[in-house]
Design an enzyme around this catalytic site. Structure first.
Site, short mmCIF file in Angstrom:
data_model
loop_
_atom_site.label_atom_id
_atom_site.label_comp_id
_atom_site.label_asym_id
_atom_site.label_seq_id
_atom_site.Cartn_x
_atom_site.Cartn_y
_atom_site.Cartn_z
N GLU A 14 -0.58 7.27 -5.78
CA GLU A 14 -0.54 5.55 -5.58
C GLU A 14 0.06 5.70 -4.12
O GLU A 14 1.27 5.43 -4.03
CB GLU A 14 0.22 4.89 -6.55
CG GLU A 14 -0.28 5.04 -8.14
CD GLU A 14 0.22 3.88 -8.83
OE1 GLU A 14 -0.79 3.15 -9.06
OE2 GLU A 14 1.39 3.65 -8.93
N ASN B 42 -1.45 -0.74 -16.04
CA ASN B 42 0.16 -1.26 -15.87
C ASN B 42 0.00 -2.73 -15.75
O ASN B 42 0.11 -3.22 -14.60
CB ASN B 42 0.62 -0.34 -14.71
CG ASN B 42 2.03 -0.76 -14.27
OD1 ASN B 42 2.74 -1.35 -15.23
ND2 ASN B 42 2.41 -0.34 -13.20
N LYS C 238 2.82 -4.26 -15.58
CA LYS C 238 4.08 -4.45 -14.86
C LYS C 238 4.77 -5.79 -15.51
O LYS C 238 4.79 -5.79 -16.82
CB LYS C 238 3.81 -5.00 -13.34
CG LYS C 238 2.81 -4.04 -12.74
CD LYS C 238 2.99 -4.12 -11.15
CE LYS C 238 1.89 -3.32 -10.77
NZ LYS C 238 2.04 -3.33 -9.27
N GLU D 96 7.41 1.18 -7.53
CA GLU D 96 8.35 -0.05 -7.65
C GLU D 96 9.82 0.34 -8.03
O GLU D 96 10.66 -0.33 -8.08
CB GLU D 96 7.49 -1.24 -8.48
CG GLU D 96 6.63 -1.76 -7.77
CD GLU D 96 5.58 -2.59 -8.30
OE1 GLU D 96 5.37 -2.40 -9.75
OE2 GLU D 96 4.40 -2.60 -7.81
N HIS E 223 6.97 5.32 -10.83
CA HIS E 223 6.23 4.07 -10.07
C HIS E 223 6.82 3.81 -8.87
O HIS E 223 8.20 3.65 -8.67
CB HIS E 223 5.98 2.94 -11.15
CG HIS E 223 4.97 2.14 -10.43
ND1 HIS E 223 5.37 1.15 -9.38
CD2 HIS E 223 3.68 1.90 -10.75
CE1 HIS E 223 4.30 0.55 -9.07
NE2 HIS E 223 3.04 0.74 -9.94
N GLY F 37 -0.85 -3.72 -4.73
CA GLY F 37 -0.81 -4.95 -4.58
C GLY F 37 -1.12 -5.58 -3.63
O GLY F 37 -0.92 -6.73 -3.34
#
Ligand code: PEP
Length: 252
Positions: free
Chosen positions: A168, A9, A11, A98, A96, A174
């Site tokens: 996740e 990914n 991003k 985020e 996701h 991150g």
């Protein structure tokens, strides 16, 4: 037998020219190395046509990171599954953390995207995972159950072959903190049991469940050795060939 599935990914990283260069490096690496797993990359929307062009003769899946929950219309700034398919993208990540955190995507919004993607015959990687606060207050299972049940609401048994789950834990994304292989296995085993209770043993056993959260060359083998870890959704370490190649060749 579940085939390992490693996804990158990207991003909001790589301009189109950087993405093109990186995709060419990836293509070369694939020609020079034996890869036993399925590999996917998810560039940003503007990078997609360039990456598709470079990777068109390879087995790498090119995916979107998100899509709209409508096929067309007055939705400024959105990208529809019809547009994605028109340029050759048949896979998308959805839900996701985020997107959930920064763009207020609820389980209901995510579910509408999942159903639309399946309706459009696209494959989906549905992300689930708890925050640190939820884990520490003993809500891990409750959160995963809710995200799976709501995310898959209305999804029929015969559509489940187009679904991959990505567990996740939000606190591991991150941050450099990885769930231990045992924690990942336990959470993913639980996610599989939820899918079994919603569908069937057969569907649950065939379901690919990726782990995501600071996966890197040094931890991928231990994670992938676990029964319920069938792949990885990789963020930071999917951005350079030096870091991504050891991950996609983990089983050499
Ligand atoms: C992700 O973006 O899904 C992710 C897991 O990121 P990272 O590998 O950087 O933690």
């Amino acid at each position: 037998m579940r085939r390992a599935y490693i996804a990158g990914n990207w991003k909001m990283n790589h301009t189109p020219s950087e993405a093109k260069k990186f995709a060419s490096e990836l293509k070369r690496a694939l020609e020079e190395n034996k890869i036993d797993c399925r590999v996917m990359v998810a560039p940003s929307f503007v990078d997609l046509p360039y990456v598709i062009e470079v990777l068109k003769d390879t087995e790498i899946t090119v995916s979107a990171q998100n899509m709209a929950n409508h096929t067309s219309g007055a939705y400024t700034g959105e990208v529809s599954p019809i547009m994605l398919k028109d340029i050759g993208v048949y896979t998308t990540i959805l839900g996701h953390s985020e997107r959930r955190m920064y763009y207020s995507e609820t389980d209901e919004i995510i579910n509408s995207k999942v159903r639309l993607a399946l309706n459009e015959k696209m494959e989906v990687i549905l992300c689930i995972g708890e925050t640190l606060e939820e884990r520490e207050s003993g809500k891990l299972k409750e959160v995963l159950k809710r995200q799976i049940e709501k995310g898959l609401e209305g999804v029929k048994s015969d559509e489940m072959k187009a679904i991959t789950l990505a567990y996740e834990p939000v606190w591991a994304i991150g941050t450099g903190k990885t769930a231990s292989p045992e924690d990942a296995d336990e959470a993913q085993g639980y996610a599989r049991s939820v899918v079994e209770s919603l569908y069937s043993k057969d569907i649950a056993e065939n379901l690919i469940i990726q782990y995501g959260g600071s996966v890197k060359a040094s931890n991928v083998k231990a994670l992938m050795a676990k029964e319920n870890v069938d792949g990885a959704l990789v963020g930071g370490a999917s951005l350079t060939i030096d870091q991504f190649l050891p991950i996609i060749t983990f089983n050499k």
